[in-house]
Design a protein around this motif. Sequence first.
Motif, PDB file in Angstrom:
ATOM      1  N   VAL A 151      25.310  35.473  40.276  1.00  0.00           N
ATOM      2  CA  VAL A 151      26.292  34.867  40.692  1.00  0.00           C
ATOM      3  C   VAL A 151      27.177  34.639  39.186  1.00  0.00           C
ATOM      4  O   VAL A 151      28.445  35.000  39.248  1.00  0.00           O
ATOM      5  CB  VAL A 151      26.131  33.466  41.118  1.00  0.00           C
ATOM      6  N   LYS A 152      26.632  34.545  38.252  1.00  0.00           N
ATOM      7  CA  LYS A 152      27.317  34.331  36.942  1.00  0.00           C
ATOM      8  C   LYS A 152      28.178  35.541  36.607  1.00  0.00           C
ATOM      9  O   LYS A 152      29.360  35.710  36.413  1.00  0.00           O
ATOM     10  CB  LYS A 152      26.450  33.906  35.964  1.00  0.00           C
ATOM     11  N   THR A 153      27.347  36.751  36.781  1.00  0.00           N
ATOM     12  CA  THR A 153      27.867  37.962  36.279  1.00  0.00           C
ATOM     13  C   THR A 153      28.937  38.637  37.530  1.00  0.00           C
ATOM     14  O   THR A 153      30.107  38.871  37.155  1.00  0.00           O
ATOM     15  CB  THR A 153      26.719  39.090  36.562  1.00  0.00           C
ATOM     16  N   ALA A 154      28.676  38.086  38.868  1.00  0.00           N
ATOM     17  CA  ALA A 154      29.568  38.434  39.730  1.00  0.00           C
ATOM     18  C   ALA A 154      31.137  37.695  39.521  1.00  0.00           C
ATOM     19  O   ALA A 154      32.061  38.292  39.869  1.00  0.00           O
ATOM     20  CB  ALA A 154      28.988  38.030  41.195  1.00  0.00           C
ATOM     21  N   LEU A 155      30.723  36.340  39.336  1.00  0.00           N
ATOM     22  CA  LEU A 155      32.110  35.480  38.904  1.00  0.00           C
ATOM     23  C   LEU A 155      32.904  36.172  37.874  1.00  0.00           C
ATOM     24  O   LEU A 155      34.195  36.111  38.109  1.00  0.00           O
ATOM     25  CB  LEU A 155      31.604  34.074  38.862  1.00  0.00           C
ATOM     26  N   TYR A 156      32.140  36.555  36.826  1.00  0.00           N
ATOM     27  CA  TYR A 156      33.079  37.139  35.701  1.00  0.00           C
ATOM     28  C   TYR A 156      33.934  38.410  36.143  1.00  0.00           C
ATOM     29  O   TYR A 156      35.157  38.398  35.969  1.00  0.00           O
ATOM     30  CB  TYR A 156      32.204  37.522  34.645  1.00  0.00           C
ATOM     31  N   LYS A 157      33.304  39.136  37.012  1.00  0.00           N
ATOM     32  CA  LYS A 157      33.938  40.466  37.491  1.00  0.00           C
ATOM     33  C   LYS A 157      34.811  39.793  38.270  1.00  0.00           C
ATOM     34  O   LYS A 157      36.167  40.407  38.780  1.00  0.00           O
ATOM     35  CB  LYS A 157      33.121  41.165  38.141  1.00  0.00           C
ATOM     36  N   ALA A 158      34.961  39.026  39.632  1.00  0.00           N
ATOM     37  CA  ALA A 158      35.693  38.370  40.479  1.00  0.00           C
ATOM     38  C   ALA A 158      37.104  37.679  39.946  1.00  0.00           C
ATOM     39  O   ALA A 158      38.055  37.552  40.755  1.00  0.00           O
ATOM     40  CB  ALA A 158      34.905  37.882  41.682  1.00  0.00           C
ATOM     41  N   CYS A 159      36.533  37.129  38.696  1.00  0.00           N
ATOM     42  CA  CYS A 159      37.583  35.932  38.237  1.00  0.00           C
ATOM     43  C   CYS A 159      38.239  36.552  36.706  1.00  0.00           C
ATOM     44  O   CYS A 159      37.777  35.886  36.151  1.00  0.00           O
ATOM     45  CB  CYS A 159      37.174  34.573  38.349  1.00  0.00           C
ATOM     46  N   PRO A 160      38.738  37.611  36.815  1.00  0.00           N
ATOM     47  CA  PRO A 160      39.070  38.034  35.131  1.00  0.00           C
ATOM     48  C   PRO A 160      39.926  37.143  34.698  1.00  0.00           C
ATOM     49  O   PRO A 160      40.152  37.269  33.405  1.00  0.00           O
ATOM     50  CB  PRO A 160      39.609  39.568  35.471  1.00  0.00           C
ATOM     51  N   ASN A 161      40.566  36.401  35.179  1.00  0.00           N
ATOM     52  CA  ASN A 161      41.653  35.345  34.705  1.00  0.00           C
ATOM     53  C   ASN A 161      41.261  33.993  34.845  1.00  0.00           C
ATOM     54  O   ASN A 161      41.809  33.032  34.359  1.00  0.00           O
ATOM     55  CB  ASN A 161      42.986  35.476  35.660  1.00  0.00           C
ATOM     56  N   GLY A 162      39.805  33.853  34.777  1.00  0.00           N
ATOM     57  CA  GLY A 162      38.997  32.434  34.939  1.00  0.00           C
ATOM     58  C   GLY A 162      39.310  31.766  36.142  1.00  0.00           C
ATOM     59  O   GLY A 162      39.832  32.540  37.218  1.00  0.00           O
ATOM     60  N   ILE A 163      38.935  30.736  36.276  1.00  0.00           N
ATOM     61  CA  ILE A 163      38.902  29.779  37.598  1.00  0.00           C
ATOM     62  C   ILE A 163      39.887  28.577  37.373  1.00  0.00           C
ATOM     63  O   ILE A 163      39.668  27.731  36.561  1.00  0.00           O
ATOM     64  CB  ILE A 163      37.696  29.293  37.894  1.00  0.00           C
TER      65      ILE A 163
END
Length: 334
Positions: free
Chosen positions: A201-213
Motif C-alpha cells: 500500500v505504501k508504494t502504491a500510494l506514492y505512485k497513485a498520489c504524486p502530488n501528495g494527499i
Amino acid sequence: MQKQIKLVKRPVGTPVEEDFEFSQVPIGEPAEGEVLVRTNYISVDPYLRGRMNDVKSYVPPFELNSVISSGVVAQVVESKSPHFKENDIVTGMLGWQEYSVAKESVIRKIDTTLAPASAYLSVLGMTGLTAYFGLLDIGQPKDGETVVVSGAAGAVGSTVGQIAKIKGAHVVGIAGSDEKINYLIDELGFDAAINYKTEDVKTALYKACPNGIDVYYENVGGPIGDAVLPLLNKFARIPVCGAISAYNNEKADIGRRVQGYLIKTSALMKGFTVGDYAPRFKEGTEALAGWVQEGKLQYEETITDGFDHTIDAFLDLFKGANLGKAIVKVSEID
C-alpha cells in the motif's frame, strides 16, 4: 408470532453464529401515537460490532438477551398515529424482527419515487449521509486536490469517492479484491485504486498520489491508515469515520503515532458520527437524491434474501464479502 434475533453472548474477537439466537415472540399491538410495521429491509453495518461490547461508546451497548436493532425500511400495517397511514413506507432504527411496534417519533416516511426503498438504507440513508457530511464538512475537498478513501468499495467509501469526483478531486480508492478495484475505476470513475491484499500500500500510494494527499477519508485504520500519514500535504484533512481493521481485536490496536505528522503538516484529523449532523439530514438527503437522479452518483447493494440469513449477512461484513451496502431483504413491499 414472529421471528426476532437476540444477542445472547458478547463476542470475543470476530462474532460467530453462537453469539446470536433466533426466537419466536408475539406481534405487538400499537397504542396511541404508535404504528405496527412489517419489516422489508434490514441494514447490517460494521459499527454494530462495537455495540456488542459492554463498553462506553457514542451509542449504548446492546443488552444481552435483547433484540438487536439497526436501520430498517418497513411498511405500515396498522396506524394509531395521525402522521402515518396503512401502507406508508417508513424508515427508522428498529429491531431485527419481522414486525415492530414503533413510536411515531422514531420513524419517518420515505419517498420511493426518488429511489427504491432499499436506497434509504444505503445512498439516501445513514451510509450516504455519513459519506456526505464527513467528506464535505470535515474533508472539504477542492478542485484538483487528491482524496484517498479506504474501504472504498463499501457503502460509505464508494459514495465518498464519487462525491469527491463531483467536487473535481483526483480520487484514489483502497479495497480488497481485483473485482472491487475494477468496479471503482471502471464503474465509479475513480482515478486509481489499490488492492491492499496484493499490493504494497505504501508504494502504491506514492505512485497513485504524486502530488501528495490532501484528504484521507478513514474507514479502516490499521496499517492502511499508517501508510497514508507520510504523504499528507500541508493543511490536509482526515475525517475519521471508522476503523474496521480493529473492531474484532481483543487487545488495544497499536501502530504509528500520528502526532508528528499532524504537527508537521498542520493537518486536521477529526472523528465523527453521522448523528452529529442530525439537524442537517434533510439537506444531505436532498443533495444525494439530486446526484442520483442526475446520474452523477451510483450505488451498489449486496442484498441477502431472507430474514433467516441476517446473521450470515452481518458476519460477511468482516470477510469483505459485500460490494456497496449490505442489506437483508425480509419481505416484499405491497
